[in-house]
Design an enzyme around this catalytic site. Structure first.
Site: not given
Ligand code: NCD
Ligand code: ZN
Length: 346
Positions: A14, A16-17, A42, A100, A137, A175, A220, A248, A252, A264
């Protein structure tokens, strides 16, 4: 003193790139230690179709620095308009490894998620038929449900009913942050797995709120009480094949985190394997780290384990991790466990 541990090269189930400048900055942080990762869809707009996943995959591969290898395992963002035939085609071609599910409004960029589960029934049935996992999620979004209860309520109100209505659907509860989530995965069969993040093994909700608000610990699902963190630790370090690593890691920029309405996400790509070595050592479970990070995930996804290895080394002086990663859009703060870490990846 120096101790070392060599394990099969891990995967991140899991991740995020993002895209563009942030993608270029964060991708090497993952590719350094991990062979593959399940890539979250996302983006804005989200990655919904097979064609969009193919083009995102190309952008990821072109952002990879020379000399590094990495395989992005693509996912599709489930919407109420998703076409089952497009999903099946993208899975058959080997491009897409999961779909997802974001309940609409649950987290960052989830506005296109699912409100009415009857509308996605044909997609879920097709996925059950072809064995394509659904990554979930697991939080309800109802305004009246307390944010700390949203995962537990989701299990009863959404996850369990969806699984009962779609026999054979393979599901990853992503998560997991509660004992309720751990118990639910344990009480079910081999078609249900669960991922656990690095940071949820380390922080509880006090870390976010006591002694001043700590935006870099806000993610989150939000971290819960200590008893829940201990349940996650026990599950991750048990070697139980149903639990595997999904960091996860969610970059940011500091500007967006350190704000009156902060985003988040915890960014753990840089130091995850070192942190995990320390966590597993503390729990006298270093011999289970390979199962959690390198073996249980491929087994669930019915993929081969990686060929290579990584070596984790413990030294008697704390490891210096970078405090921040620079991106073209501003700095991203690396997760700080709040205590010295003596492990690093050789
Ligand atoms: C994730 C994000 O920033 O894309 N943020 C997070 O707190 N995990 C979104 C997600 O996977 O819930
Ligand atoms: Zn995530």
């Amino acid at each position: 003193m120096s101790t070392s541990l060599t394990i099969t090269r891990p995967d991140d189930w899991h991740l995020h790139l993002r895209d563009g400048a942030v993608l270029r900055a964060v991708l090497p942080e993952t590719a350094r230690d991990f062979s593959r990762a399940i890539i979250m869809p996302n983006l804005v707009p989200p990655v919904v179709t097979g064609a969009e996943a193919a083009s995102y995959r190309d952008r990821i591969l072109s952002a990879l620095p020379e000399g590094m290898t990495f395989e992005p395992l693509m996912t599709l963002y489930l919407t109420e308009d998703t076409d089952p035939a497009d999903v099946a085609l993208a899975a058959e071609s080997g491009l897409v490894k999961a779909v997802k599910l974001y309940p609409a409004g649950a987290t960052t960029n989830s506005a296109s998620g699912v409100r009415d589960f009857d509308r996605v029934r044909p997609v879920l049935e097709k996925m059950a038929e072809i064995g394509l996992p659904l990554c979930v999620h697991g939080e309800v979004t109802d305004a009246e449900i307390d944010i700390f209860d949203r995962e537990a309520v989701f299990i009863d109100r959404v996850l369990d009913p969806v699984r009962r209505a779609t026999p054979g659907l393979r599901v990853v509860m992503e998560h997991i942050t509660t004992k309720d989530g751990i118990d639910y995965v344990k009480s079910n069969d081999a078609d249900l797995g669960g991922t656990i993040t690095t940071h949820h093994l380390i922080i509880n909700r006090n870390h976010i709120l006591v002694g001043g608000i700590k935006p870099h610990y806000y993610c989150l699902p939000v971290a819960k009480r200590e008893e829940h963190r201990l349940a996650l630790r026990a599950a991750a370090t048990s070697g139980d094949a149903r639990f595997f690593l999904g960091t996860d890691s969610a970059p940011h920029t500091d500007e967006n985190k350190e704000s009156c309405c902060g985003c988040a996400g915890c960014f753990t790509a840089t130091n995850t394997m070192a942190l995990l070595a320390q966590v597993f050592e503390e729990d006298e479970a270093l011999d289970k780290l390979e199962a959690f990070a390198s073996k249980n995930g491929p087994a669930f996804y019915r993929l081969p384990e990686n060929d290579g290895t990584i070596t984790l080394v413990k030294s008697d002086t704390p490891t210096d991790f970078p405090e921040k990663i620079e991106t073209g859009e501003g700095p991203v703060t690396v997760f700080d466990p709040g205590y010295p870490v003596y492990w690093s990846v050789a």
